[in-house]
Design a protein around this motif. Structure first.
Motif, mmCIF file in Angstrom:
data_model
loop_
_atom_site.group_PDB
_atom_site.id
_atom_site.type_symbol
_atom_site.label_atom_id
_atom_site.label_comp_id
_atom_site.label_asym_id
_atom_site.label_seq_id
_atom_site.Cartn_x
_atom_site.Cartn_y
_atom_site.Cartn_z
ATOM 1 N N ASN A 189 0.832 -1.207 0.000
ATOM 2 C CA ASN A 189 0.000 0.000 0.000
ATOM 3 C C ASN A 189 0.868 1.258 0.000
ATOM 4 O O ASN A 189 0.443 2.306 0.436
ATOM 5 N N ASP A 190 2.090 1.139 -0.498
ATOM 6 C CA ASP A 190 2.990 2.283 -0.521
ATOM 7 C C ASP A 190 3.034 2.949 -1.902
ATOM 8 O O ASP A 190 3.983 3.628 -2.234
ATOM 9 N N PHE A 191 1.973 2.762 -2.704
ATOM 10 C CA PHE A 191 1.947 3.381 -4.021
ATOM 11 C C PHE A 191 1.652 4.862 -3.887
ATOM 12 O O PHE A 191 1.049 5.305 -2.921
ATOM 13 N N GLU A 192 2.095 5.618 -4.860
ATOM 14 C CA GLU A 192 1.905 7.059 -4.843
ATOM 15 C C GLU A 192 0.583 7.408 -5.512
ATOM 16 O O GLU A 192 0.292 6.958 -6.607
ATOM 17 N N ARG A 193 -0.221 8.195 -4.822
ATOM 18 C CA ARG A 193 -1.535 8.581 -5.368
ATOM 19 C C ARG A 193 -1.391 9.868 -6.173
ATOM 20 O O ARG A 193 -0.536 10.694 -5.912
ATOM 21 N N ASP A 194 -2.310 10.025 -7.131
ATOM 22 C CA ASP A 194 -2.369 11.284 -7.866
ATOM 23 C C ASP A 194 -2.807 12.374 -6.885
ATOM 24 O O ASP A 194 -3.610 12.117 -5.972
ATOM 25 N N PRO A 195 -2.296 13.586 -7.051
ATOM 26 C CA PRO A 195 -2.620 14.668 -6.106
ATOM 27 C C PRO A 195 -4.121 14.928 -5.961
ATOM 28 O O PRO A 195 -4.573 15.318 -4.899
ATOM 29 N N ASP A 196 -4.889 14.701 -7.022
ATOM 30 C CA ASP A 196 -6.321 14.984 -6.934
ATOM 31 C C ASP A 196 -7.101 13.789 -6.384
ATOM 32 O O ASP A 196 -8.319 13.813 -6.339
ATOM 33 N N ARG A 197 -6.440 12.736 -5.931
ATOM 34 C CA ARG A 197 -7.080 11.532 -5.434
ATOM 35 C C ARG A 197 -6.658 11.204 -4.009
ATOM 36 O O ARG A 197 -6.361 10.084 -3.685
#
Length: 68
Positions: A59-67
């Motif tokens: 669960n260490d994936f990078e999220r998009d800033p708008d998400r």
């Protein structure tokens, strides 16, 4: 190989060896899709069967800033 016959009511019986192999149950939903001149039946999984399918996934994936 199993051969089936299309009835006058457009019904087919899935042979027992195929039902057993795919563990199909009475009342189970199948999606019928046309594919390259064939009919493909795809068993649908009930939503409850998906519970926990991501257990242990990172669960260490990078999220998009708008998400967030």
């Amino acid at each position: 190989m199993s051969i089936v016959t299309l009835s006058s009511r457009y019904q087919v019986v899935i042979p027992k060896d195929v039902r057993d192999t795919l563990e199909l149950e009475p009342g189970q939903k199948l999606m019928a899709l046309p594919y390259e001149g064939r009919v493909v039946l795809v068993p649908l999984e009930p939503p409850a069967s998906l519970h926990g399918f991501m257990a242990g996934a990172p669960n260490d994936f990078e999220r998009d800033p708008d998400r967030v």
